[in-house]
Design an enzyme around this catalytic site. Sequence first.
Site, PDB file in Angstrom:
ATOM      1  N   LYS A 125       0.835  -1.190   0.000  1.00  0.00           N
ATOM      2  CA  LYS A 125       0.000   0.000   0.000  1.00  0.00           C
ATOM      3  C   LYS A 125       0.878   1.252   0.000  1.00  0.00           C
ATOM      4  O   LYS A 125       1.973   1.260   0.583  1.00  0.00           O
ATOM      5  CB  LYS A 125      -0.908  -0.037   1.228  1.00  0.00           C
ATOM      6  CG  LYS A 125      -2.063   0.948   1.212  1.00  0.00           C
ATOM      7  CD  LYS A 125      -2.998   0.659   2.380  1.00  0.00           C
ATOM      8  CE  LYS A 125      -4.113   1.684   2.503  1.00  0.00           C
ATOM      9  NZ  LYS A 125      -5.018   1.376   3.631  1.00  0.00           N
ATOM     10  N   SER A 204      -9.639   1.850   2.905  1.00  0.00           N
ATOM     11  CA  SER A 204      -8.657   2.558   2.112  1.00  0.00           C
ATOM     12  C   SER A 204      -7.653   1.639   1.426  1.00  0.00           C
ATOM     13  O   SER A 204      -6.742   2.097   0.755  1.00  0.00           O
ATOM     14  CB  SER A 204      -7.896   3.544   3.002  1.00  0.00           C
ATOM     15  OG  SER A 204      -7.183   2.844   4.015  1.00  0.00           O
ATOM     16  N   SER A 228     -10.238  -0.723   7.083  1.00  0.00           N
ATOM     17  CA  SER A 228      -9.645  -0.543   5.765  1.00  0.00           C
ATOM     18  C   SER A 228      -8.905  -1.734   5.179  1.00  0.00           C
ATOM     19  O   SER A 228      -8.503  -1.691   4.022  1.00  0.00           O
ATOM     20  CB  SER A 228      -8.696   0.661   5.780  1.00  0.00           C
ATOM     21  OG  SER A 228      -9.412   1.853   5.897  1.00  0.00           O
TER      22      SER A 228
END
Length: 581
Positions: A125, A204, A228
């Site tokens: 990420k 996210s 997330s």
Amino acid sequence: MKIRAGLSFLGSFLAALSIAAGPLSAQKAAVPAAKDHSQQAMDGDLLEVTIPQLEEMYKNHKYTVSEVVHWYMARIARYNGIYRAVQNLNMTGALDTAAREDAEAAAGGAHFHRGAMWGVPIVTKANTSIQGLITTDGWRGYMIPGHELIAPKDATIVTRLRAAGAVIIGQTNMPDFAASDTNRSTAYGRTGNAYDVRFSPGGSSGGTVTAVTANMAVLGNGTDTGNSIRMPSATSSVVGIFPTRGLVSIAGIAPLDWLLDNTGPIARNVTDAVIALDVMAGEDPADPRTIGSAAKAQPLPYTQYLKEDALKGKRFGVPAFILAGAGIPFQGILASATPAEVARATSEAVIPLQPETREAFMKAIDGLRSAGATVVFDDSILPDSFAVTIARVATIPYIREGTEKFLAAYGPAQYHSAAEYERAVGSALPGTIISTGDTNDRKDTSKVAQALIESDPQADANYFTPRQKAIDAYNATLDRLHLDGYVYPATQMPPPDETMPQDGGISGGPHSDTSWVNMIGVPAVVVPGGFYPGGLPFGLEISARPWRDGDLLGWAYAYEQATKHRRPPVLVEQGLLPKTP
């Protein structure tokens, strides 16, 4: 420090491909072609490949690491312009690692020892520091030319993944600072759901889930401050693990709220996710919450808990407050809040469970029962009063401390604090991650006065005491009803269509009622739980007692093997949405 980036193309087919505008578009570069393998054969072998299967291919010399990395780069080149999951392809770093591993394997011969993730192409990420690459955190403010947040060193989990042999092929898109339930960023635009690009993959960690479910990587990491890892995993038929907070270090990950943040693996199956978790777990002096974790946690490796009969005789309760949609405000409610403010905050945070999601959940728990588990519905199982109790775990006054500590250790040479960033760039960091502290407006968390949790006289009232009270309530219910864990829908609604208004505006969801897991740091996992009638995935979430991660993952594995809900998406090469943000 040189920024390592780029994109490879395989033969004339890849050379003809056009990558979407954005950071990835400037990273095209030619690389030597891989050994001539049939594209059809490679697709058959590598699509949905697992870590154990890939390991066997390497042992049998069917493919080299370089060939496998080329295949994944080709997938990204072919599909990323539509789905926009990978923000930055780490071409140079990935190819260098692949070449080195191939050389080591050739030199080692028949007795060569491969690490647990040797030759496994992964993504990380964009808030996870990789030395020499920009940690965009989804925000264009960290990408200003001449002021980029170039990581001086790897995050702890990156160091561990590299040591196990993983090949980091790219960084995935995420919303600014991970502060959204969908995946739109100022750094790279919108990520689409691999099952239907019009729909949200959630946030996210939506970039990672789309990359993984679309077979652009074997697995990746997500981060989770309120849902997330788990909520986007639910939208995309992948497995997402939220480990007991303290089992895995978050050092080197740009924080949204360091008291709630966590990181864990996202994979297409439980086994791969658990192999990655075994690598990522461990104590780290740079993350004090991990100190002493080895004595509290179940013994590693967690792969030893993966048994098909792990659900037999187990009892799971369904939290009543989730079915009721009771509200838990993100980052909690300050101890100084008035009763009226508490009532307003909890009322505004209500997220009703949609009928189609309730139906999908009821179908999904049939799989638990068929595997030998009992599912208990009772209004006393974590009722609405639990939601009020846990809502008082307030982290709002301490968010700036996390950002300052991150920049001090992982900021570039130009700035190692929020103040230095402002002097270098000429504008301040957003209140989302530092809070301006210019008022004490409890409704606007970007303006709440900030303090150090170690010295704040209100820290016990705001955080420590209500957190312990909530953990006690969580465990007491397990004890009273002789439950092993809890089971519930990972989202309160299906993934929304982002090409048309929902309830009068473009959706910021899907939303979940699972931020309470972060507030007490207990382990939770999402597994594929089936599909909605329209073809989008539903995810089932299970949580356990603190530090019982091994048991939890065994249940997830048993459920996966009993149901086998996962099916890969059918990707498109053209879409309705423009390729640019």
